[in-house]
Design an enzyme around this catalytic site. Structure first.
Site, short mmCIF file in Angstrom:
data_model
loop_
_atom_site.label_atom_id
_atom_site.label_comp_id
_atom_site.label_asym_id
_atom_site.label_seq_id
_atom_site.Cartn_x
_atom_site.Cartn_y
_atom_site.Cartn_z
N TRP A 64 0.83 -1.25 -0.13
CA TRP A 64 -0.07 0.05 -0.14
C TRP A 64 0.91 1.25 0.03
CZ3 TRP A 64 -5.00 1.91 0.22
CH2 TRP A 64 -5.11 3.20 0.63
N ASP A 67 -0.15 9.11 0.71
CA ASP A 67 0.16 10.54 0.34
C ASP A 67 1.84 10.48 0.23
OD1 ASP A 67 -2.05 10.53 2.14
OD2 ASP A 67 -1.43 11.83 3.46
#
Ligand code: DQQ
Length: 588
Positions: A64, A67
């Site tokens: 994953w 930002d």
């Protein structure tokens, strides 16, 4: 362009051998996925059973990401940190993974720059930004999650400033430097994502941190003389009722007058000798909608108040956005090497969590974009950095061609699943345009209602990307031109994902925005960066941008097609069409 002059472009479906054939090819593709047959074509990136991995957009090999954090250029090297879960393809266990680059396109992994190690960040190292101190030290302020799960702000600096790769970071012993206390009444679960700090003429540092009080979103302001001892100001830099939590704020100056040069965040600081005509931009990532909104306004450095020209944040979803598609938690930095401001953004998946786990990864970043203030002063303009053009290889260029009503034209000669396409439409006769119904004020709703298959007068016309041979699948990026109530043209730009995949479990919402351009006076341009599962589209030379994630089942592994189309009742002229296959970037 191989032109198919069809009465309706849906007729193309029937040129292929109908439903049975489509079923068959669906199963065929699936078995190839399971068998791990790799991509056709040397430059395409799709690898064993991974048709959605990108070829030239940033993503690590697995797991994953969200930002990006602390981007900067240091000693000629670009640095990118990003929120990363070392353990899997869903959010959690967040560390700052670190990569470096000399061109913002090819990246070398550098391990983890910042990771939980101290009480002030033991439960997570969340987003933050880099500021260059006056002696040139790149200082990172980031949000840490403490043992009580409170959000606090910490400082880290490089262990060895002479290392251009900045591999090791040392945390300040006084961390946390900013924390919620009973006195300051900051909400401990809504206090995160410090910006790049800026220095005023008074030599005092300022930084803002995203927060909220009830439903009022705000940019909490702190000041410091030494970057270590921070004091909360008695007012936020800006706040807006009803917007909810502001994540990842960004605040920076832009030049007035249509200049493309960027400015350092501290441009109004002690070093400035002459007064520049600048405006400021405040961007916030709205946690409620997962959209990045911005306003342009005036920053008064004497009282530390930012006043937007028009408070678009109050309008929430009708306010201005960097990107009207899937796009969040973006951040800019000033690239003094090329005197430009660069915008980077995170693009989440539109697939199910189960699919993300099965493929072993989730999240990509956009191609870095140069960003500046439009000469109207009313909006920002973005364009993919010039470095991405180094990846262009085999290309095709088509002369001016008429796109007749209801026609589809295949663009052959490029690798359609990993491409960069530019098309431009000649000036339009607006007397032929449909009237805009005064109730059609929401562009996304209008794109949903009037997808690519809904015939109009001037439009829909544009590109069908990641299309399968018989067009059972395609993502349509297009314009429609209306006549507004005041007689002025209204240009709608849409990205229609409704037919992007035969897998109905994906989020296939349509996206849309109005574009501030007059197509009677200038050509209407569209540039689309296609990369397996991401489609980044720039309308009217970057005045409007829409990014989509798509997961075709047929248009993969060398079987994707690219088309130009016009499904309006009026002909339009494709005055220019250039397309390039894109090489794979080196992203370790
Ligand atoms: N992601 C980070 C937070 C930020 C959010 C955590 C935005 O710092 O507010 O991974 O996507």
């Amino acid at each position: 362009m191989a032109s198919l002059n069809l009465f309706s472009f849906f007729a193309l479906l029937f040129l292929c051998h109908g439903a049975l054939h489509l079923q068959a090819s669906h199963h065929h593709v699936y078995s190839r996925l399971q068998d791990g047959v790799s991509a056709v074509g040397s430059s395409s990136s799709s690898s064993k059973g991974q048709p959605y991995r990108t070829g030239y957009h940033f993503q690590p090999p697995k797991n994953w990401i969200n930002d990006l954090s602390g981007p900067m250029i240091y000693k000629g090297i670009y640095h990118l940190f990003y929120q990363y879960n070392p353990k899997g393809a869903v959010w959690g266990n967040i560390v700052w993974a670190h990569s470096t680059s000399t061109d913002l396109i090819n990246w070398t992994p550098q391990g983890y720059g910042i990771y939980p190690s101290h009480p002030s960040d033991i439960n997570g190292t969340w987003s933050g930004s880099t500021t260059f101190l006056q002696d040139g030290t790149p200082a990172i302020l980031y949000t840490g999650i403490n043992p009580k799960n409170q959000q606090v702000q910490n400082l880290a600096v490089p262990k060895n400033r002479s290392d251009p790769y900045l591999k090791d970071w040392v945390k300040n012993l006084k961390n946390p430097l900013m924390a919620p206390t009973p006195q300051n009444r900051i909400n401990a679960s809504s206090f995160r994502d410090p910006t790049t700090a800026w220095m005023g003429r008074d030599k005092i540092w300022r930084v803002i941190i995203g927060s909220k009080v009830d439903r009022k979103g705000m940019a909490v302001l702190y000041t410091s003389k030494d970057f270590v001892n921070w004091v909360r100001a008695d007012h936020p830099l800006h706040s807006t009722d009803g917007t909810g939590m502001w994540e990842c704020p960004d605040f920076f100056p832009v030049l007035v007058g249509g200049y493309k040069n960027g400015l350092d965040t501290s441009k109004l600081g002690p070093k400035v000798k002459h007064v520049l005509k600048v405006k400021h931009v405040l961007k916030v990532s709205l946690d409620d909608t997962k959209h990045d909104h911005y306003t342009i306004g005036k920053y008064d450095p004497f009282v530390d108040v930012y006043t937007p020209d028009h408070d678009g944040l109050a309008d929430q979803d009708l306010g201005m956005r960097y990107d009207y598609g899937k796009y969040y938690a973006s951040k800019t930095f000033f690239d003094w090497g090329k005197n430009r401001r660069i915008l980077l953004g995170w693009v989440n998946e539109s697939s199910t969590e189960d699919d993300d786990v099965a493929k072993g990864w989730a999240g990509v970043h956009t191609i870095p974009r140069k960003i500046w203030l439009d000469k109207s002063g009313k909006q920002l303009v973005q364009w993919p950095i010039e470095e991405v053009e180094k990846l262009r290889e085999k290309g095709v260029k088509k002369p001016c061609q008429e796109l007749k009503p209801g026609s589809v034209h295949e663009v052959t000669g490029v690798t359609a699943e990993q491409a960069d396409v530019e098309i431009s439409f000649g000036k339009l006769d607006l007397s032929k345009a449909e009237k805009l119904d005064p109730s059609w004020t929401d562009p996304q709703a209008l794109c949903t209602r009037k997808g690519a298959s809904v015939r109009g007068a001037l439009g829909p016309f544009g590109l069908l990307v990641l299309g399968s041979k018989c067009m059972q699948e395609y993502t349509a990026v297009f314009f429609r031109v209306f006549q507004g109530h005041d007689g002025k043209p209204v240009v709608l730009m849409c990205s229609d994902q409704s037919k992007s995949s035969r897998n109905d479990e994906n989020d296939k919402a349509s996206y849309g925005t109005f574009v501030d351009v007059n197509p009677a006076l200038e050509n209407l341009s569209l540039r689309t960066l296609i990369d397996h599962s991401i489609v980044e589209s720039f309308g009217a030379h970057g005045k409007s941008v829409i990014t989509a994630r798509v997961y075709p089942l047929l248009a993969i592994d060398g079987a994707a097609h690219l088309y130009a189309f016009n499904n309006g009742t009026q002909s339009v002229k494709a005055s220019r069409l250039s397309a390039w296959s894109m090489k794979k970037a080196r992203i370790g």
